[in-house]
Design a protein around this motif. Structure first.
Motif, PDB file in Angstrom:
ATOM      1  N   SER A   1       0.829  -1.204   0.000  1.00 31.07           N
ATOM      2  CA  SER A   1       0.000   0.000   0.000  1.00 31.07           C
ATOM      3  C   SER A   1       0.864   1.256   0.000  1.00 31.07           C
ATOM      4  N   HIS A   2       0.247   2.397   0.070  1.00 31.29           N
ATOM      5  CA  HIS A   2       0.909   3.685  -0.108  1.00 31.29           C
ATOM      6  C   HIS A   2       2.040   3.966   0.862  1.00 31.29           C
ATOM      7  N   SER A   3       2.053   3.331   2.012  1.00 33.31           N
ATOM      8  CA  SER A   3       3.088   3.651   2.998  1.00 33.31           C
ATOM      9  C   SER A   3       4.233   2.644   3.036  1.00 33.31           C
ATOM     10  N   GLY A   4       4.267   1.704   2.098  1.00 34.51           N
ATOM     11  CA  GLY A   4       5.348   0.728   2.053  1.00 34.51           C
ATOM     12  C   GLY A   4       6.602   1.289   1.423  1.00 34.51           C
ATOM     13  N   PHE A   5       7.736   0.685   1.729  1.00 34.50           N
ATOM     14  CA  PHE A   5       9.007   1.179   1.196  1.00 34.50           C
ATOM     15  C   PHE A   5       9.120   0.978  -0.311  1.00 34.50           C
ATOM     16  N   SER A   6       8.512  -0.049  -0.867  1.00 34.24           N
ATOM     17  CA  SER A   6       8.546  -0.296  -2.314  1.00 34.24           C
ATOM     18  C   SER A   6       7.125  -0.264  -2.869  1.00 34.24           C
ATOM     19  N   SER A   7       6.400   0.788  -2.556  1.00 33.42           N
ATOM     20  CA  SER A   7       4.980   0.810  -2.865  1.00 33.42           C
ATOM     21  C   SER A   7       4.610   1.527  -4.160  1.00 33.42           C
ATOM     22  N   CYS A   8       5.529   2.206  -4.790  1.00 35.59           N
ATOM     23  CA  CYS A   8       5.189   2.921  -6.021  1.00 35.59           C
ATOM     24  C   CYS A   8       4.806   1.913  -7.102  1.00 35.59           C
ATOM     25  N   THR A   9       3.629   2.099  -7.681  1.00 34.58           N
ATOM     26  CA  THR A   9       3.160   1.155  -8.691  1.00 34.58           C
ATOM     27  C   THR A   9       3.732   1.442 -10.076  1.00 34.58           C
ATOM     28  N   ARG A  10       4.396   2.571 -10.266  1.00 35.62           N
ATOM     29  CA  ARG A  10       4.927   2.940 -11.582  1.00 35.62           C
ATOM     30  C   ARG A  10       6.424   2.768 -11.718  1.00 35.62           C
ATOM     31  N   CYS A  11       7.170   2.866 -10.620  1.00 34.52           N
ATOM     32  CA  CYS A  11       8.623   2.742 -10.719  1.00 34.52           C
ATOM     33  C   CYS A  11       9.165   1.950  -9.529  1.00 34.52           C
ATOM     34  N   THR A  12      10.450   1.658  -9.571  1.00 37.04           N
ATOM     35  CA  THR A  12      11.059   0.796  -8.560  1.00 37.04           C
ATOM     36  C   THR A  12      11.767   1.567  -7.455  1.00 37.04           C
ATOM     37  N   ILE A  13      11.493   2.842  -7.320  1.00 37.24           N
ATOM     38  CA  ILE A  13      12.142   3.638  -6.283  1.00 37.24           C
ATOM     39  C   ILE A  13      11.758   3.102  -4.905  1.00 37.24           C
ATOM     40  N   GLU A  14      12.707   3.124  -3.985  1.00 35.57           N
ATOM     41  CA  GLU A  14      12.441   2.676  -2.624  1.00 35.57           C
ATOM     42  C   GLU A  14      12.321   3.889  -1.715  1.00 35.57           C
ATOM     43  N   GLY A  15      11.367   3.833  -0.827  1.00 29.53           N
ATOM     44  CA  GLY A  15      11.142   4.927   0.098  1.00 29.53           C
ATOM     45  C   GLY A  15      12.191   4.990   1.191  1.00 29.53           C
ATOM     46  N   GLU A  16      12.261   6.139   1.827  1.00 25.03           N
ATOM     47  CA  GLU A  16      13.148   6.348   2.959  1.00 25.03           C
ATOM     48  C   GLU A  16      12.317   6.840   4.128  1.00 25.03           C
ATOM     49  N   TYR A  17      12.672   6.421   5.322  1.00 25.95           N
ATOM     50  CA  TYR A  17      11.944   6.818   6.515  1.00 25.95           C
ATOM     51  C   TYR A  17      12.500   8.153   6.997  1.00 25.95           C
ATOM     52  N   GLN A  18      11.682   9.217   6.925  1.00 23.74           N
ATOM     53  CA  GLN A  18      12.105  10.549   7.340  1.00 23.74           C
ATOM     54  C   GLN A  18      10.991  11.187   8.152  1.00 23.74           C
ATOM     55  N   GLN A  19      11.296  11.663   9.325  1.00 26.09           N
ATOM     56  CA  GLN A  19      10.354  12.376  10.192  1.00 26.09           C
ATOM     57  C   GLN A  19       9.043  11.591  10.370  1.00 26.09           C
ATOM     58  N   SER A  20       9.171  10.329  10.731  1.00 23.57           N
ATOM     59  CA  SER A  20       8.033   9.435  10.997  1.00 23.57           C
ATOM     60  C   SER A  20       7.162   9.168   9.774  1.00 23.57           C
ATOM     61  N   ARG A  21       7.718   9.299   8.576  1.00 26.04           N
ATOM     62  CA  ARG A  21       6.967   9.059   7.343  1.00 26.04           C
ATOM     63  C   ARG A  21       7.854   8.356   6.324  1.00 26.04           C
ATOM     64  N   VAL A  22       7.207   7.627   5.431  1.00 26.89           N
ATOM     65  CA  VAL A  22       7.925   7.043   4.306  1.00 26.89           C
ATOM     66  C   VAL A  22       7.887   8.066   3.176  1.00 26.89           C
ATOM     67  N   CYS A  23       9.047   8.513   2.725  1.00 32.95           N
ATOM     68  CA  CYS A  23       9.150   9.509   1.656  1.00 32.95           C
ATOM     69  C   CYS A  23       9.853   8.881   0.467  1.00 32.95           C
ATOM     70  N   PHE A  24       9.550   9.394  -0.705  1.00 30.17           N
ATOM     71  CA  PHE A  24      10.156   8.900  -1.933  1.00 30.17           C
ATOM     72  C   PHE A  24      10.993  10.003  -2.553  1.00 30.17           C
ATOM     73  N   PRO A  25      12.286   9.998  -2.299  1.00 28.21           N
ATOM     74  CA  PRO A  25      13.169  11.047  -2.806  1.00 28.21           C
ATOM     75  C   PRO A  25      13.467  10.832  -4.292  1.00 28.21           C
ATOM     76  N   TYR A  26      12.719  11.489  -5.143  1.00 28.64           N
ATOM     77  CA  TYR A  26      12.918  11.308  -6.576  1.00 28.64           C
ATOM     78  C   TYR A  26      14.259  11.900  -6.989  1.00 28.64           C
ATOM     79  N   LEU A  27      15.042  11.089  -7.630  1.00 28.93           N
ATOM     80  CA  LEU A  27      16.378  11.482  -8.041  1.00 28.93           C
ATOM     81  C   LEU A  27      16.342  12.065  -9.446  1.00 28.93           C
ATOM     82  N   GLU A  28      17.326  12.874  -9.762  1.00 30.56           N
ATOM     83  CA  GLU A  28      17.393  13.471 -11.092  1.00 30.56           C
ATOM     84  C   GLU A  28      17.560  12.418 -12.174  1.00 30.56           C
ATOM     85  N   ASN A  29      18.307  11.378 -11.878  1.00 27.17           N
ATOM     86  CA  ASN A  29      18.529  10.349 -12.892  1.00 27.17           C
ATOM     87  C   ASN A  29      17.358   9.370 -12.976  1.00 27.17           C
TER      88      ASN A  29
END
Length: 106
Positions: free
Chosen positions: A5-33
């Motif tokens: 679901s939306h709060s999982g570390f590998s939850s993006c349904t469109r790409c393989t980016i992995e989330g990072e735990y920041q300030q009590s939330r899972v965030c997806f730091p989109y990289l330039e590349n």
């Protein structure tokens, strides 16, 4: 879809980016590349095990001409209602530190 679901570390349904735990939330730091795009074939082969929540794929895959990755829209409730709007309401109401000119006066 039998994926995280939306709060999982590998939850993006469109790409393989992995989330990072920041300030009590899972965030997806989109990289330039960018990151690798998920494909229907990868989903059927369960290539990214951390994205799936079951040992079997969804029965939706058996329908002809349905691309499990591209055929479904992103989840509006989690993207907009619980994301952007929640943040705006907190800024407007003064619950978080934000510019005074955007807060609603008491």
């Amino acid at each position: 879809m039998k994926v995280k679901s939306h709060s999982g570390f590998s939850s993006c349904t469109r790409c393989t980016i992995e989330g990072e735990y920041q300030q009590s939330r899972v965030c997806f730091p989109y990289l330039e590349n960018g990151s690798t795009i998920r494909t229907h074939g990868d989903y059927k082969q369960m290539k990214h095990e951390e994205h799936h929540t079951s040992i079997t794929i969804s029965s939706i895959c058996s329908i002809l001409n349905v691309d499990i990755v591209q055929s479904f829209s992103m989840d509006y409730m989690y993207l907009v209602c619980l994301g952007v709007m929640r943040k705006l309401i907190h800024l407007w109401m003064g619950n978080t530190k934000g510019p005074m000119n955007v807060r609603i006066p008491s």
